[in-house]
Write an enzyme that holds these catalytic residues in place. Structure first.
Site, PDB file in Angstrom:
ATOM      1  N   ASP A  72       0.823  -1.206   0.000  1.00  5.12           N
ATOM      2  CA  ASP A  72       0.000   0.000   0.000  1.00  5.12           C
ATOM      3  C   ASP A  72       0.859   1.258   0.000  1.00  5.12           C
ATOM      4  OD1 ASP A  72      -1.312  -2.276   1.637  1.00  5.12           O
ATOM      5  OD2 ASP A  72      -3.018  -1.062   0.994  1.00  5.12           O
ATOM      6  N   LYS A  73       0.269   2.344  -0.486  1.00  2.00           N
ATOM      7  CA  LYS A  73       0.962   3.630  -0.455  1.00  2.00           C
ATOM      8  C   LYS A  73       0.805   4.294   0.910  1.00  2.00           C
ATOM      9  CE  LYS A  73       1.193   8.265  -2.418  1.00  2.00           C
ATOM     10  NZ  LYS A  73       0.719   9.191  -3.463  1.00  2.00           N
TER      11      LYS A  73
END
Length: 674
Positions: A351-352
């Site tokens: 995930d960012k």
């Protein structure tokens, strides 16, 4: 006293002439005013004509020190305290009546003019300061207006984002009462540690560079050592170290025999790693020619072809990143190392908006070069270096360990306990999470569908056209330029970062032309190209599972699929009674795939030549929970591990029973703050 007056008048005249060359008119008038006040007989008392008096004067901000001396000889000396000062003498003969210079303006008038000029200068300064204050206030108002516009535009953009229903996520399987909570309010609320193939959690705990293992000295016989002369060894050493620009070293075989040539070949290869040999005939003589295995490219870029043979070709390291997705981090590393992004390999994307720790491998980049990046990169750390002979492959990891914090939860302790019990016993639907489909109004699965339909103009349009949603400013300008001109070169100039998907695609269009979209699309890295296809597969799978749960509920039925020996098996009516929903799998759509035989099958038949796998419909989670009750707002901390390609956000969705998309969470966070 008369002589003293004459002396002061002469000094005043000389200094006026000298001082006017280095001072402005206002400064000269101010000096004369002070000089006249100083020379007033009311403030200066001379006892007699024969008194020797020395007076020094240094005006404010003066760069020269002026002094004068009055003596009994009626001679006045004026000097400036500088290295090359000159002496100016004004003789006064005894008994001569010397008049004053021409009438000067009245000192009072001078004071009036000086005061007027000072008032004018102060007025100008006040006007300038007021102007600066007005400009600063105007700038502050503009900045506040811009901030308000940015906040409004961000809120408006998020209204155009994707929701869970847009990507086929519809159903819940637990019976507890849901409650609200904010997911990823801070990126530190979502921490991910990769679980490697051997079941160990990947952690960054060592930033040191490993020491190189010394190569064992080659075991050469005395005969092999004597085959090469010292001069030949010197030339071969220069060739090995890329100091020989000719690129080859020829060794004449004195006694031509197969055994002699074999000894020479073996001696060169063992004593000088990286060199290869071949036999050539030159003017009736045999020569052993040594050369670099990499050819002329080795001479052009020696650092790329000097990799030790005893070292693995791939440098594995642990990447710690904050608030960056995996591809963004890879592109940043490749930019600093000046290599292509496809030189890196990894087991999964992360995930960012999170803190993530994962393993990365890169081809023939030393740990020393990688460790230097720790000094210049923000929110990235590299460590735990090791050399191995193999790269990493997608899906090779065993799973991921998550630490998730939900803030401002509204549920009671009883509701939280019920939700955790349901998560342990019933689990959640194993949907593909929202990260799989992008964050803007143009989801990645639409691009994937256009690729499968061989509609390349639509692919180009979907990737490059303007879109509502939160994006970086330079991407917005690039898309606007493309919409106005359809000129790939002009649009590419709007991008300061050319390594993004849009930049690679535009580079391909510039290089190959707008009529050769397929070849231009090939410049996008392979993992990004596959992302579009996988995204569409995920969309179809989500939609199929939602319809399956809606039609048959949480039990195995005839026609469902289960895994037996690594392959899918269709259940009969009797077999279905012996299985639960946790045994049921749903295949990803593709080529030569076994689908369920009941009414819920593939929504769209697709021919894909991709690696196909089956995915469990439901997953149970062993979760550890901690509820913070201190303060005005409560938070829920969850810690659990999930198998590979299983999304923690879908587990959180089942707990909260609410939409976990960025669109929904942003609206919830905004309403809470207001």
């Amino acid at each position: 006293m008369k002589h003293v007056c004459v002396c002061f008048a002469a000094v005043r005249l000389v200094f006026t002439h000298t001082h006017s060359k280095i001072r402005s008119r206002a400064q000269n008038l101010l000096f004369l005013k002070r000089f006249d006040e100083f020379c007033s007989f009311r403030s200066v008392l001379f006892c007699s004509h024969s008194v020797l008096k020395r007076i020094s004067f240094c005006p404010k901000r003066s760069i020269r020190r002026f002094s004068f001396t009055v003596t009994h000889s009626s001679k006045i000396s004026v000097s400036m305290d500088e290295p090359e000062s000159t002496l100016v003498s004004v003789p006064v003969l005894p008994g001569e009546k010397r008049p004053f210079p021409e009438a000067e303006p009245d000192p009072a008038a001078k004071r009036v003019r000086v005061e007027e000029e000072e008032e004018e200068s102060r007025g100008r300064e006040d006007e300038e300061s007021r102007g600066r204050e007005d400009e600063e206030e105007h700038q502050d108002e503009e900045e506040e207006a811009c901030d308000e516009e940015e906040e409004e535009s961000f809120a408006d953009m998020m209204k155009h984002g994707l929701s869970e229903a847009d990507v086929g996520i519809h159903k819940f399987i637990s019976e507890h009462t849901g409650f609200s909570g904010i997911l990823k309010e801070r990126y530190s609320d979502f921490v991910v540690h990769e679980i490697s193939r051997d079941g160990k959690m990947v952690r960054l705990d060592d930033l040191c560079v490993p020491a190189d293992v010394e190569e064992p000295s080659p075991d050469l016989s005395s005969a092999e050592c004597q085959t090469l002369t010292e001069e030949q060894k010197q030339k071969l050493t220069e060739l090995q170290l890329f100091k020989n620009k000719e690129g080859t070293v020829a060794i004449e075989v004195q006694e031509d025999s197969k055994e002699k040539r074999t000894l020479l070949h073996r001696a060169v290869k063992l004593l000088f790693p990286g060199l290869e040999t071949k036999t050539e005939d030159r003017e009736g003589k045999k020569f052993i020619v040594a050369y670099h295995a990499a050819g002329q490219r080795a001479l052009a870029a020696p650092r790329k072809h000097s990799w030790p043979k005893n070292r693995g070709s791939f440098c594995h390291f642990v990447l710690y990143k904050e608030n960056k997705d995996t591809m963004e981090a890879i592109n940043l590393l490749s930019k600093f190392l000046r290599v292509r992004p496809n030189m890196f390999s990894y087991m999964g994307t992360k995930d960012k908006r999170a803190i993530t720790v994962q393993e990365i491998a890169v081809l023939k980049i030393s740990a020393e070069r990688l460790s230097h990046l720790n000094k210049c990169l923000m929110n990235l750390k590299l460590g735990n270096f090791s050399y191995k002979k193999h790269p990493l492959k997608l899906g090779e990891l065993q799973g991921n360990h998550f630490t998730v914090v939900l803030r401002n939860i509204s549920g009671s302790l009883e509701q939280v306990e019920q939700a955790m019990t349901s998560l342990r016993e019933t689990g959640f639907i194993n949907y593909y999470g929202m990260q799989r489909f992008g964050t803007t109004a143009v989801p990645t699965h639409r691009v994937g569908r256009a690729i499968l339909q061989n509609n390349w103009k639509e692919v180009m349009d979907l990737i490059l056209k303007p879109r509502p949603g939160a994006e970086k400013g330079y991407l917005v300008k690039c898309r606007q330029e493309w919409a106005l001109t359809h000129d790939p070169e002009a649009a590419l100039k709007k991008l300061p970062v050319k390594r993004c998907v849009e930049g690679q695609f535009l580079r391909g269009l510039v290089k190959y032309g707008k009529n050769n979209i397929v070849t231009a699309f090939g410049l996008i890295p392979r993992n990004n190209r596959l992302m579009y296809i996988h995204s569409y597969q995920s969309y179809v799978w989500n939609s199929m599972v939602s319809k399956r749960v809606e039609a048959y509920g949480l039990r195995a039925v005839e026609g469902d699929l289960v895994l037996r020996g690594g392959s899918a098996h269709v259940l009969s009516a009797d077999e279905a009674e012996k299985h639960s929903i946790h045994d049921v799998v749903m295949p990803l759509p593709g080529f030569d795939v076994i689908y369920p035989t009941h009414s819920v099958s593939v929504i769209e038949l697709i021919d894909l030549t991709l690696t196909i796998s089956s995915r469990c419909v439901c997953v149970c989670v062993c979760v550890c929970v901690c509820v913070s009750t201190e303060g005005k707002y409560r938070a829920l901390k969850m810690e659990f591990s999930l198998p590979s390609s299983t999304y923690a956000t879908m587990a959180v969705r089942e707990v909260l029973k609410m939409d976990t998309s960025i669109k929904s969470q942003t609206q919830l966070n905004t309403s809470w703050l207001n």
